[in-house]
Design an enzyme around this catalytic site. Structure first.
Site, PDB file in Angstrom:
ATOM      1  N   ASP A 265       0.841  -1.207   0.000  1.00 42.23           N
ATOM      2  CA  ASP A 265       0.000   0.000   0.000  1.00 42.23           C
ATOM      3  C   ASP A 265       0.867   1.244   0.000  1.00 42.23           C
ATOM      4  O   ASP A 265       1.225   1.734   1.064  1.00 42.23           O
ATOM      5  CB  ASP A 265      -0.924  -0.038   1.219  1.00 42.23           C
ATOM      6  CG  ASP A 265      -1.949   1.074   1.209  1.00 42.23           C
ATOM      7  OD1 ASP A 265      -2.085   1.761   0.177  1.00 42.23           O
ATOM      8  OD2 ASP A 265      -2.608   1.270   2.238  1.00 42.23           O
TER       9      ASP A 265
ATOM     10  N   GLU B 242      -2.360  10.136  -0.410  1.00 42.97           N
ATOM     11  CA  GLU B 242      -3.678   9.480  -0.350  1.00 42.97           C
ATOM     12  C   GLU B 242      -4.053   9.152   1.087  1.00 42.97           C
ATOM     13  O   GLU B 242      -5.206   9.274   1.487  1.00 42.97           O
ATOM     14  CB  GLU B 242      -3.665   8.198  -1.201  1.00 42.97           C
ATOM     15  CG  GLU B 242      -5.034   7.555  -1.379  1.00 42.97           C
ATOM     16  CD  GLU B 242      -5.404   6.560  -0.291  1.00 42.97           C
ATOM     17  OE1 GLU B 242      -6.577   6.188  -0.204  1.00 42.97           O
ATOM     18  OE2 GLU B 242      -4.535   6.147   0.495  1.00 42.97           O
ATOM     19  N   GLU B 243      -3.044   8.736   1.875  1.00 44.31           N
ATOM     20  CA  GLU B 243      -3.347   8.163   3.190  1.00 44.31           C
ATOM     21  C   GLU B 243      -3.910   9.159   4.198  1.00 44.31           C
ATOM     22  O   GLU B 243      -4.771   8.817   4.988  1.00 44.31           O
ATOM     23  CB  GLU B 243      -2.091   7.499   3.782  1.00 44.31           C
ATOM     24  CG  GLU B 243      -1.575   6.306   2.982  1.00 44.31           C
ATOM     25  CD  GLU B 243      -2.504   5.104   3.034  1.00 44.31           C
ATOM     26  OE1 GLU B 243      -3.588   5.201   3.624  1.00 44.31           O
ATOM     27  OE2 GLU B 243      -2.131   4.064   2.464  1.00 44.31           O
TER      28      GLU B 243
END
Ligand SMILES: [Zn+2]
Length: 460
Positions: free
Chosen positions: A296, A330-331
Site C-alpha cells: 500500500d 492518499e493516506e
C-alpha cells in the site's frame, strides 16, 4: 436481382466476420505479448525493491516521500516518454514520535499491549493517560451510553472485521468508521482517549494505523487515538469482563507540523490521433510509516509505471495520451488526488479514462468499473480476451480514491481488483514490506492494467 442482393449481403457478412475475427486475433496476440513482457522483462519488481528497501516508508512530508518523488521521476525519465514532470502540492506533515506504550496492571502483573497512534492523532499528555475503559462495538453503542458514562473514560472500539464477507474490502468498509470517526465522536462525549481494534481479519500482534478524522473539532478538544493489535484487543476485552475497574495506561508523542511542499509525479506518452484525450493510470506514492508501504501502495505505483514501460517496449503508439500519475498523500489527506483534479479542471483537460491500483499487489482477478452502461458493456465484452490470464471479475463499483476528483464528462474509472484475502494482514502495519509482495503476482497485475489500457485506447 434478389440473388445478387443476397450474395452481396453474404459477402459483406463474411468480410465483417473476417475483420472481427482478425481484430480479435490481433488483440489476443497483443495481450499475450503484454503478459509475456511483464513476466520476463519489466522493471516493476526491481523498482519496488528500490522504493521499499532503499527509500523505505513514504509518509507525506517525510524524507522518504521526497526521495520517492525523485526516484520515480528519474526512473520514468529512462523510459523514453514524451514528458515527465512534477505537479506541486501542499501536504500535511505528521510524525509518530517515540514508540507508543500501553498497559494495564492486574495485581502485581503489568500486561503490555501493542498499540500505535492513528494517523493525524494528537499526542497524550507527556506522562500519558490512565483511565477506566469502556468497551463498545460501535459508534451507535457509544452514543446510547451518553456523556455521563463516557466522560473521563478511554473508549475501546472492538468490533471485529466480519469474516463472512468474501471480499475483505467490504468487511473493512463496514468496520472502519470506528477508526475514522471514533475519536471525534468519543471526544464530543467527554472521553479522554480512544483505542481501536486494528482493521485486520487475522489474530496477531501487529497494530494497524490509518487516519482518524477530527474534522472541525477545535485543537484543544481533540483526544488521542491509537490502534491495538487484534490479539491485544481480544486480551483487553477478556480482562475487562472480569475486572470492570481496570485502568488502561497509554502514551504517545505524535505531532502535526505545518503543511509542506510535495509533488505528484507524472509521465506521459502523447496520443498520435487524439493527444487532447487523456487516459490516466496511477497509484499513490505516499505510505504509512510502520512498514515501507510495499503493498500500500508501492505496488500500485510500480505497476502503473510498468504500464507505460510495457507499451513502449512493445512499440505501441497510443491514439490517446496515456499518462501515469503517482499521487502524493492518499493516506492522510488525498491532497495529491485533489490537486490533480483541480488542475485538470483549470486546464480544461479531457480525461476519457482513469485507472488506479490501490488494493495491493496480489494476483489480479478483474476490474471494479465506474462508468455509464455503454462503457461498462464495452469493457465487459473483452472478458474472453482476459480469460487465459484468470481475469474474470468485471463488476460495477468503486475505482480509486486518488482518481475520484477527476471530473470529465463520461469518464470511465477503473480500480484494479486483485485477490483481497491477505491484504488486511499487511494493510497499514509494520509487516507491509517488500517480501509481502510476490513478483509474479505484481507483474500479472501490471500486465492486466496495460492490457485494459491498450484495449480502451484502441477502441476509443
Ligand atoms: Zn492505499
Amino acid at each position: 436481382m434478389q440473388i445478387k442482393y443476397t450474395m452481396k449481403k453474404a459477402i459483406l457478412f463474411f468480410l465483417l466476420q473476417t475483420a472481427l475475427s482478425f481484430s480479435q486475433t490481433t488483440d489476443e496476440v497483443m495481450l499475450k505479448q503484454i503478459y509475456k513482457s511483464a513476466l520476463t522483462e519489466s522493471q516493476c519488481y526491481s523498482w519496488l525493491d528500490d522504493l521499499s528497501n532503499k527509500i523505505g516508508h513514504r509518509l507525506s512530508g517525510s524524507i522518504g516521500a521526497e526521495n520517492g518523488v525523485l526516484y520515480t521521476k528519474q526512473q520514468l525519465e529512462t523510459l523514453g516518454l514524451d514528458r515527465v514532470y512534477l505537479q506541486e502540492v501542499m501536504v500535511p506533515k505528521w510524525e509518530r514520535g517515540a514508540k507508543e506504550v500501553a498497559y494495564v496492571e492486574v495485581g502485581k502483573n503489568k500486561i503490555n499491549f501493542p498499540i500505535c497512534a492513528l494517523g493525524l492523532s494528537v499526542a497524550t499528555p507527556k506522562d500519558g493517560i490512565s483511565a477506566s475503559v469502556i468497551e463498545v462495538k460501535s459508534i451507535e453503542e457509544l452514543k446510547t451510553l451518553g456523556a455521563e458514562k463516557v466522560k473521563g473514560k478511554i473508549i475501546f472500539f472492538n468490533r471485529p472485521m466480519n469474516p463472512e464477507f468474501i471480499e475483505t474490502f467490504h468487511a473493512y468498509g463496514s468496520c472502519v468508521d470506528q477508526r475514522s470517526s471514533g475519536a471525534r465522536e468519543a471526544g464530543e462525549l467527554g472521553a479522554v482517549g480512544v483505542i481501536v481494534r486494528s482493521m485486520n481479519l487475522r489474530l496477531d500482534d501487529l497494530p494497524h494505523t490509518g487516519m482518524t478524522n477530527y474534522k472541525d473539532t477545535p485543537m484543544d478538544k481533540r483526544i488521542p487515538a491509537a490502534a491495538i493489535s487484534t490479539n491485544g484487543a481480544e486480551a483487553l476485552s477478556k480482562l475487562l469482563k472480569t475486572n470492570t475497574n481496570l485502568k488502561l495506561y497509554f502514551k504517545q508523542s505524535c505531532q502535526s507540523y505545518p503543511d509542506v511542499k510535495s509533488y505528484n509525479v507524472i509521465g506521459e506518452i502523447k496520443g498520435s490521433e487524439h493527444p487532447e484525450r487523456i487516459m490516466v493510470v496511477g497509484g499513490h506514492l505516499d505510505s504509512w510509516d510502520l512498514g515501507d508501504g510495499s503493498q500500500d501502495d508501492g505496488a500500485g505505483c510500480v505497476q502503473s509505471m510498468a504500464v507505460l514501460e510495457l507499451l513502449k517496449k512493445l512499440n505501441y503508439h497510443p491514439k490517446n495520451t496515456i499518462r501515469v500519475v503517482l499521487f502524493m498523500n492518499e493516506e492522510n489527506g488525498v491532497k495529491g488526488g485533489t490537486k490533480y483534479g483541480e488542475e485538470a479542471k483549470i486546464n480544461k483537460e479531457n480525461h476519457i479514462f482513469a485507472m488506479e491500483s490501490d488494493s495491493g499487489g496480489f494476483s489480479p482477478r478483474g476490474f471494479s468499473i465506474d462508468s455509464d452502461e455503454l462503457n461498462f458493456n464495452k469493457i465487459s465484452s473483452w472478458k474472453n480476451l482476459f480469460e487465459p490470464y484468470l481475469i474474470h471479475i468485471f463488476a460495477k463499483g468503486h475505482s480509486g480514491t486518488d482518481i475520484e476528483p477527476i471530473k470529465s464528462e463520461n469518464i470511465v474509472k477503473i480500480g484494479l481488483h486483485p485477490d483481497s484475502q491477505r491484504y488486511f494482514d499487511y494493510h497499514h502495519a509494520a509487516n507491509d514490506k517488500f517480501d509481502a509482495v510476490n513478483k509474479r503476482e505484481l507483474e500479472l497485475g501490471a500486465a492486466t492494467m496495460a492490457s485494459l489500457m491498450y484495449l480502451f485506447d484502441k477502441y476509443n
